[in-house]
Every structure is written in C-alpha cells, then in structure tokens.
Design an enzyme around this catalytic site. Structure first.
Site, PDB file in Angstrom:
ATOM      1  N   LYS A   7      60.780  -1.289 -27.968  1.00  0.00           N
ATOM      2  CA  LYS A   7      60.591  -2.396 -27.019  1.00  0.00           C
ATOM      3  C   LYS A   7      60.093  -3.641 -27.762  1.00  0.00           C
ATOM      4  O   LYS A   7      59.670  -3.543 -28.920  1.00  0.00           O
ATOM      5  CB  LYS A   7      59.586  -1.973 -25.947  1.00  0.00           C
ATOM      6  CG  LYS A   7      58.206  -1.603 -26.494  1.00  0.00           C
ATOM      7  CD  LYS A   7      57.368  -0.872 -25.446  1.00  0.00           C
ATOM      8  CE  LYS A   7      56.006  -0.514 -26.014  1.00  0.00           C
ATOM      9  NZ  LYS A   7      55.261   0.401 -25.126  1.00  0.00           N
ATOM     10  N   ARG A  25      48.139   2.642 -14.574  1.00  0.00           N
ATOM     11  CA  ARG A  25      49.079   1.538 -14.782  1.00  0.00           C
ATOM     12  C   ARG A  25      50.269   1.775 -13.849  1.00  0.00           C
ATOM     13  O   ARG A  25      50.309   1.193 -12.777  1.00  0.00           O
ATOM     14  CB  ARG A  25      49.497   1.480 -16.258  1.00  0.00           C
ATOM     15  CG  ARG A  25      50.345   0.294 -16.601  1.00  0.00           C
ATOM     16  CD  ARG A  25      50.479   0.078 -18.094  1.00  0.00           C
ATOM     17  NE  ARG A  25      51.155   1.158 -18.810  1.00  0.00           N
ATOM     18  CZ  ARG A  25      51.383   1.153 -20.117  1.00  0.00           C
ATOM     19  NH1 ARG A  25      50.991   0.120 -20.855  1.00  0.00           N
ATOM     20  NH2 ARG A  25      52.001   2.154 -20.711  1.00  0.00           N
ATOM     21  N   HIS A  42      51.210   9.202 -19.796  1.00  0.00           N
ATOM     22  CA  HIS A  42      50.842   8.350 -20.933  1.00  0.00           C
ATOM     23  C   HIS A  42      49.323   8.347 -21.055  1.00  0.00           C
ATOM     24  O   HIS A  42      48.625   8.208 -20.052  1.00  0.00           O
ATOM     25  CB  HIS A  42      51.364   6.927 -20.674  1.00  0.00           C
ATOM     26  CG  HIS A  42      51.292   6.003 -21.851  1.00  0.00           C
ATOM     27  ND1 HIS A  42      51.899   6.282 -23.059  1.00  0.00           N
ATOM     28  CD2 HIS A  42      50.691   4.801 -22.014  1.00  0.00           C
ATOM     29  CE1 HIS A  42      51.677   5.272 -23.906  1.00  0.00           C
ATOM     30  NE2 HIS A  42      50.950   4.366 -23.299  1.00  0.00           N
ATOM     31  N   ARG A  58      57.415   9.931 -27.739  1.00  0.00           N
ATOM     32  CA  ARG A  58      57.778   8.509 -27.698  1.00  0.00           C
ATOM     33  C   ARG A  58      57.073   7.849 -28.883  1.00  0.00           C
ATOM     34  O   ARG A  58      55.905   7.501 -28.820  1.00  0.00           O
ATOM     35  CB  ARG A  58      57.321   7.894 -26.365  1.00  0.00           C
ATOM     36  CG  ARG A  58      57.850   8.638 -25.137  1.00  0.00           C
ATOM     37  CD  ARG A  58      57.427   7.966 -23.841  1.00  0.00           C
ATOM     38  NE  ARG A  58      55.986   7.839 -23.690  1.00  0.00           N
ATOM     39  CZ  ARG A  58      55.189   8.740 -23.119  1.00  0.00           C
ATOM     40  NH1 ARG A  58      55.684   9.860 -22.642  1.00  0.00           N
ATOM     41  NH2 ARG A  58      53.894   8.505 -23.028  1.00  0.00           N
ATOM     42  N   TYR A 106      45.197 -31.638 -39.207  1.00  0.00           N
ATOM     43  CA  TYR A 106      44.800 -32.163 -37.893  1.00  0.00           C
ATOM     44  C   TYR A 106      43.313 -31.946 -37.654  1.00  0.00           C
ATOM     45  O   TYR A 106      42.784 -30.863 -37.929  1.00  0.00           O
ATOM     46  CB  TYR A 106      45.552 -31.441 -36.769  1.00  0.00           C
ATOM     47  CG  TYR A 106      46.992 -31.846 -36.619  1.00  0.00           C
ATOM     48  CD1 TYR A 106      47.344 -33.174 -36.367  1.00  0.00           C
ATOM     49  CD2 TYR A 106      47.995 -30.905 -36.707  1.00  0.00           C
ATOM     50  CE1 TYR A 106      48.672 -33.534 -36.203  1.00  0.00           C
ATOM     51  CE2 TYR A 106      49.327 -31.250 -36.547  1.00  0.00           C
ATOM     52  CZ  TYR A 106      49.652 -32.571 -36.301  1.00  0.00           C
ATOM     53  OH  TYR A 106      50.971 -32.923 -36.144  1.00  0.00           O
ATOM     54  N   CYS A 125      49.255 -25.874 -38.385  1.00  0.00           N
ATOM     55  CA  CYS A 125      50.039 -26.751 -37.507  1.00  0.00           C
ATOM     56  C   CYS A 125      51.124 -25.917 -36.815  1.00  0.00           C
ATOM     57  O   CYS A 125      51.231 -24.715 -37.024  1.00  0.00           O
ATOM     58  CB  CYS A 125      50.718 -27.854 -38.310  1.00  0.00           C
ATOM     59  SG  CYS A 125      49.646 -28.694 -39.466  1.00  0.00           S
ATOM     60  N   MET A 126      51.950 -26.571 -36.026  1.00  0.00           N
ATOM     61  CA  MET A 126      53.017 -25.846 -35.331  1.00  0.00           C
ATOM     62  C   MET A 126      54.017 -25.238 -36.326  1.00  0.00           C
ATOM     63  O   MET A 126      54.486 -24.116 -36.154  1.00  0.00           O
ATOM     64  CB  MET A 126      53.759 -26.791 -34.372  1.00  0.00           C
ATOM     65  CG  MET A 126      54.764 -26.067 -33.489  1.00  0.00           C
ATOM     66  SD  MET A 126      55.682 -27.188 -32.434  1.00  0.00           S
ATOM     67  CE  MET A 126      54.447 -27.701 -31.267  1.00  0.00           C
ATOM     68  N   ASP A 127      54.324 -25.976 -37.391  1.00  0.00           N
ATOM     69  CA  ASP A 127      55.400 -25.572 -38.299  1.00  0.00           C
ATOM     70  C   ASP A 127      54.966 -25.416 -39.758  1.00  0.00           C
ATOM     71  O   ASP A 127      55.761 -25.001 -40.591  1.00  0.00           O
ATOM     72  CB  ASP A 127      56.526 -26.616 -38.259  1.00  0.00           C
ATOM     73  CG  ASP A 127      56.800 -27.079 -36.849  1.00  0.00           C
ATOM     74  OD1 ASP A 127      57.145 -26.220 -36.021  1.00  0.00           O
ATOM     75  OD2 ASP A 127      56.628 -28.275 -36.559  1.00  0.00           O
TER      76      ASP A 127
HETATM   77  C1  LIG Z   1      54.928   1.476 -25.820  1.00  0.00           C
HETATM   78  C2  LIG Z   1      54.900   2.841 -25.281  1.00  0.00           C
HETATM   79  C3  LIG Z   1      54.927   3.946 -26.146  1.00  0.00           C
HETATM   80  C4  LIG Z   1      54.859   3.822 -27.657  1.00  0.00           C
HETATM   81  O1  LIG Z   1      53.497   3.773 -28.026  1.00  0.00           O
HETATM   82  P1  LIG Z   1      53.032   3.714 -29.550  1.00  0.00           P
HETATM   83  O2  LIG Z   1      51.550   3.679 -29.443  1.00  0.00           O
HETATM   84  O3  LIG Z   1      53.584   2.457 -30.109  1.00  0.00           O
HETATM   85  O4  LIG Z   1      53.561   4.921 -30.208  1.00  0.00           O
HETATM   86  C5  LIG Z   1      55.010   5.200 -25.588  1.00  0.00           C
HETATM   87  N1  LIG Z   1      55.029   5.365 -24.241  1.00  0.00           N
HETATM   88  C6  LIG Z   1      54.985   4.328 -23.384  1.00  0.00           C
HETATM   89  C7  LIG Z   1      55.010   4.578 -21.924  1.00  0.00           C
HETATM   90  C8  LIG Z   1      54.901   3.035 -23.871  1.00  0.00           C
HETATM   91  O5  LIG Z   1      54.841   2.010 -23.025  1.00  0.00           O
END
Ligand SMILES: *Cc1c(COP(=O)(O)O)cnc(C)c1O
Length: 371
Positions: A39, A139, A169, A222, A267, A313-315
């Site tokens: 992601k 969540r 999770h 995951r 700046y 700065c920005m850049d």
């Molecule tokens: C982002 C995410 C993960 C991955 O977590 P890491 O700590 O980067 O391994 C796993 N499960 C869910 C639901 C997530 O949102």
C-alpha cells in the site's frame, strides 16, 4: 510529476527486497503464505516495481489500502490475488469483480448496504470477501462475535459472494509489552473456535507479529515494513532475520561556496556561520518529502557527516561542508557512504516519528531507480 532531469533520486535494491521476503519465508511456519503489503506506493518504494520483485521472490498475493492501489496493480499486469485491507464503499462492488480483487467485510451495516448493489451487477463472478474481526484495535471490523457469525452464515448462503478469508490486526505486536497482544489473540482464538468452517485464508500477522509472536492458527502473513528492510519496532525490539534496507536517497551538490564568518543562511536567516565556512546547496526540499524539520540533521558527503544549515526550502537545502567540493559531488541522504550510513530510522528519531512515515513521505517528484 517525477523530476528526472535533476540529480536527486531514490535507488531501490531489488536484491534487498527479494532477500527480505525470502528470509521471512524461511522464518514463518511451513505452509504459511506471504502476502506482500505494498500500500501507499509500497511504502514509498514504488508499488508496481516492488510487486514484480515480490512476485519473483515467491509471494502468494498482495495487500493494498485502496481500490485505486489495487487497480493500478492489475493494470500493470499483476495477476496474483490482491486484498484491499480495509473497507471499500459498496457502490464499487462491481470493480472488485471487474478487476478480480478481494476486499474486507468490516460490519453488518456494510454487509446490508452491499445487498442493494449486488442486484445491479452484470457478472456472476462471486465477490471475494475477508471478514475482519476487531479484537481490540478498534479501527475496522466486527467487535461483536454474534454479529460476525450471523453475517458469515448469510455470506455462505449468498451466491454473489465468496467467503475467502478471515483476519484480525494487532495493535501492539511491535512493543515489548505483550499483554494487549495476548488479549487480542485470545479473543480471536475464541471466535475462531466458533466458525462454521475455515475459509481459504486465515491471517493475523503483520511483520511485527510474524517476527516476534508465536502464532499458531494463521496460514498467511501480511508482510509489509519488513519487505523494505525496516524494523517495525524502530529500535525497541531487535530484529533477528537480518533484513536489509532497500532504499537509498541521493543527490548532488549543485553549488559550493565559501561564506565569511557571520553569514546568514536561508529563509528566516536562522543560521549564522561561526567562521568562514563551505556551504553546499543540494536540490532536495520539503516538496520532496525532505521536511523542514530536518534542519540540523546531517547528510553524508565523501563519507563525512554534514549538517543541514538554515531552513530546508521547498526544493533545495544548504549543508555545511568540511571542505570545498566540486559541483556534482554526490550527497547521500539515506544509505551508506564510506564508513558511515544514514538509516530511515535515524530520520524517524530526529523527526519524532516512525520509519513507516519517513518512507511514505518521499514524494512522487523523486524518481525511483531499481538496481
Ligand atoms: C499495513 C497493514 C499491514 C502491514 O503491516 P506492517 O507492519 O507493515 O507489516 C498488515 N495488515 C494490515 C491490516 C495493514 O493495514
């Protein structure tokens, strides 16, 4: 837009990503599959290239946060399973079919809303859903067991849907104290006992859980931050797989000048030279994700730490050099140079945040090269 005609770039090591994934595969219990979590543009590392590297390394599928991230992967030719890890608005169910994606069933309300959209679907392809159980993160997901079981029964009787997975999770798997983790695990195990059957995927572990907690009932992990060679706990818990950071960030000095004692830099004139000093300008700034708060942090030039002086700065930004250097001299912002190395974790500590956030900050303007 990517700025390729500028010497600022991220270099991402395909070898590091591959070896990090393979170390995880050796570490997890036999028969457990890995879904690579890519992601947020693969935590800033580039979603499509990382997906291809991970697929070559042998992952079974991918986790993303949004429908758009999933579609990007499909349009790039990725064919492995893709799970959207959070809720997708039921009005987009047809896209799950069209792109062959799996999504997350988070609540009774979502499930009821989804019913009014299935009637309008054109395809008979069942929509694959993973039930999310909220065991204490608060969540998304079902907090009520009875409600979840009721939805599972309905899901099993709905030809428009396929019950593909169940997951939870953990909120504290990256912390030394495991009490909240244990509460969450107990809640999931209790619920798991009551399932009418076991779906294709059962997944509890993110990177931290898979590294540091014993977990017996899952068959998929995951795996996110570990892909990129970063320790999910920062420095709180030692990481023993020997993961390798995958990202380096470099630029080049575009100008080097000697300033007299008492010169003001940047700046707001927030830095005044204490003596005659060599000042180098580097073409990276907060629009690249190199935050203003990094004033006072250091980067590497010819293996030497050079402080960022004056405001970023920005850049562009200015650094104090120990000696004169030629225009075009390499500057290492993240990664090794000589005997020294700057880690994403160092930036995170300086900024008072986590390595995850620092990696995500590197903006689209910085081109990613894969080596
Ligand atoms: C982002 C995410 C993960 C991955 O977590 P890491 O700590 O980067 O391994 C796993 N499960 C869910 C639901 C997530 O949102």
């Amino acid at each position: 837009m990517e700025s390729i005609h500028r010497p600022t770039r991220a270099i991402i090591s395909a070898g590091a990503i591959k070896s990090n994934i393979q170390k995880e595969m050796v570490h997890i219990p036999e028969g457990t599959e890995v879904f690579a979590v890519i992601k947020a543009n693969a935590y800033g590392h580039g979603a499509v290239p990382v997906a291809n590297i991970a697929a070559n390394a042998g992952v079974s599928g991918f986790g993303v946060a949004t429908m758009d991230e999933a579609i990007e992967l499909r349009e790039a030719g990725i064919t492995l399973p893709i799970l959207i890890l959070s809720s997708v608005s039921p009005q987009y169910l047809h896209l799950l079919q069209e792109y062959n994606l799996s999504s997350t069933l988070i609540s009774l309300e979502w499930w009821q809303k989804a019913q009014s959209y299935v009637q309008n679907l054109h395809s008979n392809q069942p929509i694959k859903l993973h039930i999310k159980i909220d065991t204490g993160m608060n969540r998304v997901g079902f907090s009520d067991e009875e409600e979840a079981l009721k939805v599972i029964r309905e899901l099993e009787n709905s030809p428009a849907f396929e019950w593909e997975g169940i997951f939870t999770h953990f909120a504290t798997a990256d912390e030394v104290d495991d009490s909240h983790y244990k509460d969450q695990l107990a809640k999931f195990e209790n619920f798991y006992e009551k399932l009418p059957r076991i779906p294709r995927y059962v997944h509890l572990s993110n990177t931290a859980t898979s590294l540091w907690r014993e977990e017996k009932i899952g068959n998929m992990v995951r795996f996110g931050i570990g892909i990129y060679g970063l320790n999910p706990s920062g420095k709180a818990i030692q990481e023993e797989l020997g993961l390798t950071p995958a990202l380096q960030l470099e630029s080049r000095i575009i100008q080097c000048k000697k300033v007299a004692k008492d010169s003001k830099i940047g700046y707001g004139a927030t830095y005044t030279s204490e003596q005659a000093e060599w000042i180098g300008t580097v073409p990276i700034g907060y629009a690249d994700g190199w935050l203003r708060a990094l004033q006072g942090f250091s980067v590497l030039v010819k293996g030497q730490r050079c402080e960022i002086v004056g405001r970023v700065c920005m850049d562009q930004m200015m650094i104090r050099l120990p000696f004169a250097v030629a225009e075009g001299t390499k500057v290492t912002l993240i990664g090794p140079d000589g005997d020294d190395e700057i880690f994403i974790q160092d930036l995170a500590e300086y900024l008072g945040t986590v390595n995850y956030e620092v990696a995500c900050l590197i903006s689209e303007r910085v081109p990613r090269f894969y080596a």
